[in-house]
Scaffold this motif. Sequence first.
Motif, mmCIF file in Angstrom:
data_model
loop_
_atom_site.group_PDB
_atom_site.id
_atom_site.type_symbol
_atom_site.label_atom_id
_atom_site.label_comp_id
_atom_site.label_asym_id
_atom_site.label_seq_id
_atom_site.Cartn_x
_atom_site.Cartn_y
_atom_site.Cartn_z
ATOM 1 N N ILE A 150 0.490 -1.062 0.164
ATOM 2 C CA ILE A 150 0.098 0.025 -0.222
ATOM 3 C C ILE A 150 0.527 1.444 -0.429
ATOM 4 C CG2 ILE A 150 -1.517 1.102 1.378
ATOM 5 C CD1 ILE A 150 -2.505 -1.441 2.582
ATOM 6 N N GLU A 151 0.455 2.039 -1.027
ATOM 7 C CA GLU A 151 1.422 3.272 -0.891
ATOM 8 C C GLU A 151 1.217 4.237 -0.132
ATOM 9 O OE1 GLU A 151 2.445 6.821 -3.978
ATOM 10 O OE2 GLU A 151 1.077 5.621 -4.758
ATOM 11 N N SER A 152 0.504 4.042 0.570
ATOM 12 C CA SER A 152 0.452 5.315 1.645
ATOM 13 C C SER A 152 1.775 4.901 3.516
ATOM 14 C CB SER A 152 -0.585 5.618 2.166
ATOM 15 O OG SER A 152 -1.309 4.425 2.682
ATOM 16 N N GLU A 153 1.717 3.037 2.880
ATOM 17 C CA GLU A 153 1.944 2.673 4.690
ATOM 18 C C GLU A 153 4.035 3.351 3.543
ATOM 19 O OE1 GLU A 153 1.123 -1.331 4.372
ATOM 20 O OE2 GLU A 153 -1.101 -0.729 5.423
ATOM 21 N N ILE A 154 4.085 2.821 2.410
ATOM 22 C CA ILE A 154 5.769 2.851 1.965
ATOM 23 C C ILE A 154 5.838 4.528 2.586
ATOM 24 C CG2 ILE A 154 7.273 3.080 0.439
ATOM 25 C CD1 ILE A 154 6.119 -0.083 1.751
ATOM 26 N N GLN A 155 5.394 5.179 1.600
ATOM 27 C CA GLN A 155 5.574 6.599 2.630
ATOM 28 C C GLN A 155 5.397 7.024 3.878
ATOM 29 O OE1 GLN A 155 5.913 8.693 -0.034
ATOM 30 N NE2 GLN A 155 6.973 9.455 1.459
ATOM 31 N N GLU A 156 4.650 6.394 4.338
ATOM 32 C CA GLU A 156 5.278 6.608 5.583
ATOM 33 C C GLU A 156 6.599 6.152 6.015
ATOM 34 O OE1 GLU A 156 1.406 4.875 8.201
ATOM 35 O OE2 GLU A 156 0.308 6.537 6.254
ATOM 36 N N TRP A 157 6.756 4.625 5.895
ATOM 37 C CA TRP A 157 8.000 4.151 5.852
ATOM 38 C C TRP A 157 9.130 4.716 6.048
ATOM 39 C CZ3 TRP A 157 11.920 2.624 3.635
ATOM 40 C CH2 TRP A 157 13.008 2.179 4.122
ATOM 41 N N ILE A 158 9.010 5.995 4.637
ATOM 42 C CA ILE A 158 10.269 6.866 4.335
ATOM 43 C C ILE A 158 10.143 7.999 5.216
ATOM 44 C CG2 ILE A 158 10.354 8.415 2.443
ATOM 45 C CD1 ILE A 158 9.144 5.852 0.448
ATOM 46 N N ASP A 159 9.319 8.821 5.444
ATOM 47 C CA ASP A 159 8.873 9.905 6.306
ATOM 48 C C ASP A 159 9.898 9.802 7.617
ATOM 49 O OD1 ASP A 159 7.826 10.855 4.471
ATOM 50 O OD2 ASP A 159 5.641 10.788 5.162
ATOM 51 N N ARG A 160 9.558 8.064 8.017
ATOM 52 C CA ARG A 160 10.307 7.955 9.635
ATOM 53 C C ARG A 160 11.534 7.248 9.676
ATOM 54 N NH1 ARG A 160 5.286 4.254 10.013
ATOM 55 N NH2 ARG A 160 7.088 2.603 9.270
ATOM 56 N N GLN A 161 11.858 7.116 8.290
ATOM 57 C CA GLN A 161 13.640 6.775 8.292
ATOM 58 C C GLN A 161 13.780 8.418 7.806
ATOM 59 O OE1 GLN A 161 14.774 3.608 8.614
ATOM 60 N NE2 GLN A 161 12.312 3.386 8.564
ATOM 61 N N ILE A 162 12.999 9.074 7.591
ATOM 62 C CA ILE A 162 14.008 11.039 7.386
ATOM 63 C C ILE A 162 13.752 11.652 8.338
ATOM 64 C CG2 ILE A 162 13.093 12.810 6.347
ATOM 65 C CD1 ILE A 162 11.726 11.128 3.799
ATOM 66 N N ALA A 163 12.903 10.988 8.780
ATOM 67 C CA ALA A 163 12.982 11.539 10.752
ATOM 68 C C ALA A 163 14.087 11.177 11.608
ATOM 69 C CB ALA A 163 11.804 11.554 11.022
ATOM 70 N N VAL A 164 14.163 9.796 10.981
ATOM 71 C CA VAL A 164 15.449 8.962 12.018
ATOM 72 C C VAL A 164 16.252 9.629 12.124
ATOM 73 C CG1 VAL A 164 15.999 6.994 12.269
ATOM 74 C CG2 VAL A 164 14.399 7.172 12.489
ATOM 75 N N THR A 165 16.643 9.631 10.478
ATOM 76 C CA THR A 165 18.550 10.295 10.058
ATOM 77 C C THR A 165 18.597 11.065 10.248
ATOM 78 O OG1 THR A 165 17.669 10.865 7.618
ATOM 79 C CG2 THR A 165 18.162 8.759 8.290
ATOM 80 N N ARG A 166 16.926 12.620 10.495
ATOM 81 C CA ARG A 166 17.384 13.431 11.244
ATOM 82 C C ARG A 166 17.532 14.526 12.346
ATOM 83 N NH1 ARG A 166 14.634 16.383 5.514
ATOM 84 N NH2 ARG A 166 16.402 15.483 3.543
ATOM 85 N N ASN A 167 16.866 13.547 13.250
ATOM 86 C CA ASN A 167 16.421 13.262 14.353
ATOM 87 C C ASN A 167 15.399 14.157 14.796
ATOM 88 O OD1 ASN A 167 19.119 11.036 15.546
ATOM 89 N ND2 ASN A 167 19.991 13.330 15.052
ATOM 90 N N THR A 168 14.629 14.265 14.082
ATOM 91 C CA THR A 168 13.323 14.513 13.947
ATOM 92 C C THR A 168 11.905 14.167 14.379
ATOM 93 O OG1 THR A 168 12.260 14.750 11.976
ATOM 94 C CG2 THR A 168 14.146 16.992 12.999
ATOM 95 N N SER A 169 11.279 14.984 14.934
ATOM 96 C CA SER A 169 9.449 13.498 14.922
ATOM 97 C C SER A 169 9.256 13.826 14.206
ATOM 98 C CB SER A 169 8.810 14.100 16.490
ATOM 99 O OG SER A 169 9.679 14.004 17.803
#
Length: 50
Positions: A31-50
């Motif tokens: 499901i595209e929205s689930e993958i996009q959420e996963w990508i967004d979480r990966q970005i947040a983790v690498t940028r140390n943001t919530s």
Amino acid sequence: MVGLSRSSIYARIQAGTFPSPIKMGHSSGWIESEIQEWIDRQIAVTRNTS
């Protein structure tokens, strides 16, 4: 979309760190929205943001 190999994706699914696919006959898809959420979480983790 995520730049991971098939084996990496399925290893992450087994580890519970990647969305599970849905079965579509003999194929699997995500499901595209689930993958996009996963990508967004990966970005947040690498940028140390919530």
